[in-house]
Each structure stands twice: as C-alpha cells, then as structure tokens.
Design a protein around this motif. Structure first.
Motif, short mmCIF file in Angstrom:
data_model
loop_
_atom_site.label_atom_id
_atom_site.label_comp_id
_atom_site.label_asym_id
_atom_site.label_seq_id
_atom_site.Cartn_x
_atom_site.Cartn_y
_atom_site.Cartn_z
N LEU A 81 0.84 -1.20 0.00
CA LEU A 81 0.00 0.00 0.00
C LEU A 81 0.87 1.25 0.00
N ARG A 82 1.82 1.31 0.89
CA ARG A 82 2.64 2.52 1.00
C ARG A 82 3.55 2.70 -0.22
N LEU A 83 4.06 1.60 -0.77
CA LEU A 83 4.82 1.73 -2.02
C LEU A 83 3.92 2.29 -3.13
N GLY A 84 2.70 1.79 -3.19
CA GLY A 84 1.76 2.31 -4.18
C GLY A 84 1.50 3.79 -4.02
N LEU A 85 1.36 4.24 -2.78
CA LEU A 85 1.15 5.66 -2.53
C LEU A 85 2.36 6.49 -2.93
N ILE A 86 3.54 6.01 -2.58
CA ILE A 86 4.77 6.73 -2.94
C ILE A 86 4.94 6.77 -4.45
N TYR A 87 4.74 5.65 -5.12
CA TYR A 87 4.89 5.61 -6.57
C TYR A 87 3.83 6.46 -7.27
N THR A 88 2.63 6.52 -6.73
CA THR A 88 1.61 7.39 -7.30
C THR A 88 2.06 8.84 -7.21
N GLU A 89 2.54 9.22 -6.05
CA GLU A 89 3.01 10.60 -5.86
C GLU A 89 4.16 10.93 -6.81
N ASN A 90 5.01 9.96 -7.07
CA ASN A 90 6.15 10.17 -7.97
C ASN A 90 5.79 9.94 -9.43
N GLN A 91 4.50 9.77 -9.71
CA GLN A 91 3.97 9.58 -11.05
C GLN A 91 4.58 8.36 -11.75
N ARG A 92 4.84 7.34 -10.97
CA ARG A 92 5.26 6.04 -11.48
C ARG A 92 4.03 5.13 -11.40
N PHE A 93 3.07 5.42 -12.29
CA PHE A 93 1.73 4.89 -12.13
C PHE A 93 1.62 3.39 -12.32
N GLN A 94 2.35 2.80 -13.26
CA GLN A 94 2.25 1.35 -13.43
C GLN A 94 2.80 0.63 -12.21
N GLU A 95 3.91 1.11 -11.66
CA GLU A 95 4.45 0.49 -10.44
C GLU A 95 3.47 0.66 -9.28
N ALA A 96 2.83 1.82 -9.23
CA ALA A 96 1.82 2.06 -8.18
C ALA A 96 0.69 1.05 -8.31
N VAL A 97 0.19 0.86 -9.53
CA VAL A 97 -0.89 -0.10 -9.76
C VAL A 97 -0.46 -1.50 -9.33
N ASP A 98 0.75 -1.90 -9.70
CA ASP A 98 1.22 -3.25 -9.34
C ASP A 98 1.18 -3.47 -7.83
N HIS A 99 1.70 -2.51 -7.07
CA HIS A 99 1.74 -2.67 -5.62
C HIS A 99 0.36 -2.52 -4.99
#
Length: 188
Positions: A81-99
């Motif tokens: 969850l937290r990796l997804g939130l961090i990656y969303t904030e950093n606009q790394r959207f596919q990685e965010a979706v994966d996590h």
C-alpha cells in the motif's frame, strides 16, 4: 496416572510455543521493515519545514524499507500500500498499480487501498477499472473533478482529461465537466 498428564501439559504448551515461533520468525523481518518504512513515510509527510529534496530522500529511504518488506513477505499489505502511494506521488503509475493491486488482493475491504488503487488506475489510463474501484466511495465524482482541475494547473492535461472522464463515468449528468473536458488543450 496423573504423572504423564503433568508432564504432557507443559510439553504441549512448549511445543505450541515453538510452532508459533517457527511461524513468526520468518515474518518478523518483513514486519520490522514495513514499520521502519512507515515511520520514514510519516516523517516525510508530516515533518514541518522540510524541503523538497530532503523529503524526496526520506521517501526514497521509506520505499527501500517497503521493497525489502514486500520481498521478504509478498503478503505484506502495508508495504505494498505505501509503495503504491509513494509511486503514485512520484507519477510512477504502473508500479503504483502493481503494488496497490497486491495490497488490495490481501485486504479488499480496506477503503484506503480501494481508493488509492482506483486513483492509480485513473492516472494509468484504466478508466473503467478506476470507475469500478471508485464507485462505492461517496463524493468521489466531485473529487475527480477537483483532480481534473489540479492536473490542469500542473500542465498535465492527459491526467486532467482522465480525471474528468472517470468523473463522467461515475456521474454522466455533469454538463460543466463535459464542457471543461472539451476545453482542455491537447496533451503535450
């Protein structure tokens, strides 16, 4: 007769304790890493007066803890969850979706995970998945309109367009949003 029972009872308690330790010990490092990452993540979000460079460094450190936690225990929902939130904030959207999909798979009833995944789907361009994930959240169409405006202010018309489109999927009767969508300039 009572003697075997007196011996077996403490041995069964000790045996149960050993079984629990055998289960817990492999999970402990993953939990510890997730907890350390959570502390860093909170620090990055709440530290007063922190500059953007220092905040980014702390978030990177938090992400490292979460990545190690998820690697040690793939079912570690907090780390995903937290990796997804961090990656969303950093606009790394596919990685965010994966996590976030991994986190959602381990706790689908968690509304924070559900909303985060729905937003990540929107920013990644999966509008129908976004709509399906966000639909149960009260007031989300209005929030997506706010996101549309905000992304427009950031010169990210692609993401503004996706926010407005999800909003219209959730609530088609929004003439002002339909107009705002038409007035968005072409994506860069």
């Amino acid at each position: 007769e009572d003697y075997p029972r007196l011996i077996l009872r403490p041995l069964s308690v000790a045996g149960a304790a050993l079984v629990l330790l055998a289960i817990y010990i492999p999970l402990a490092p993953a939990t510890c890493q997730a907890n350390l990452g959570s502390l860093r993540h909170i620090r990055a979000e709440l530290a007063p007066g922190i500059d953007d460079g220092r905040r980014a460094a702390i978030l990177e450190e938090a992400a490292g803890y979460f990545e190690r936690s998820a690697a040690a225990r793939p079912a570690q929902r907090t780390a995903h969850l937290r990796l997804g939130l961090i990656y969303t904030e950093n606009q790394r959207f596919q990685e965010a979706v994966d996590h976030l999909e991994a986190a959602y798979g381990h706790e689908p009833a968690n509304p924070v995970t559900q909303k985060a995944l729905g937003l990540a789907y929107a920013w990644n361009g999966s509008l129908t998945l976004s709509k399906n994930m966000l639909a149960p959240i009260p007031g989300i169409a209005d929030e997506m309109n706010t996101w549309g405006w905000w992304w427009g202010q950031q010169q990210r018309t692609d993401l503004a367009r996706q926010a407005y489109q999800v909003s219209l999927l959730l609530n088609p009767d929004q003439p002002a949003v339909q107009q705002a969508l038409k007035e968005l300039p072409a994506s860069p």
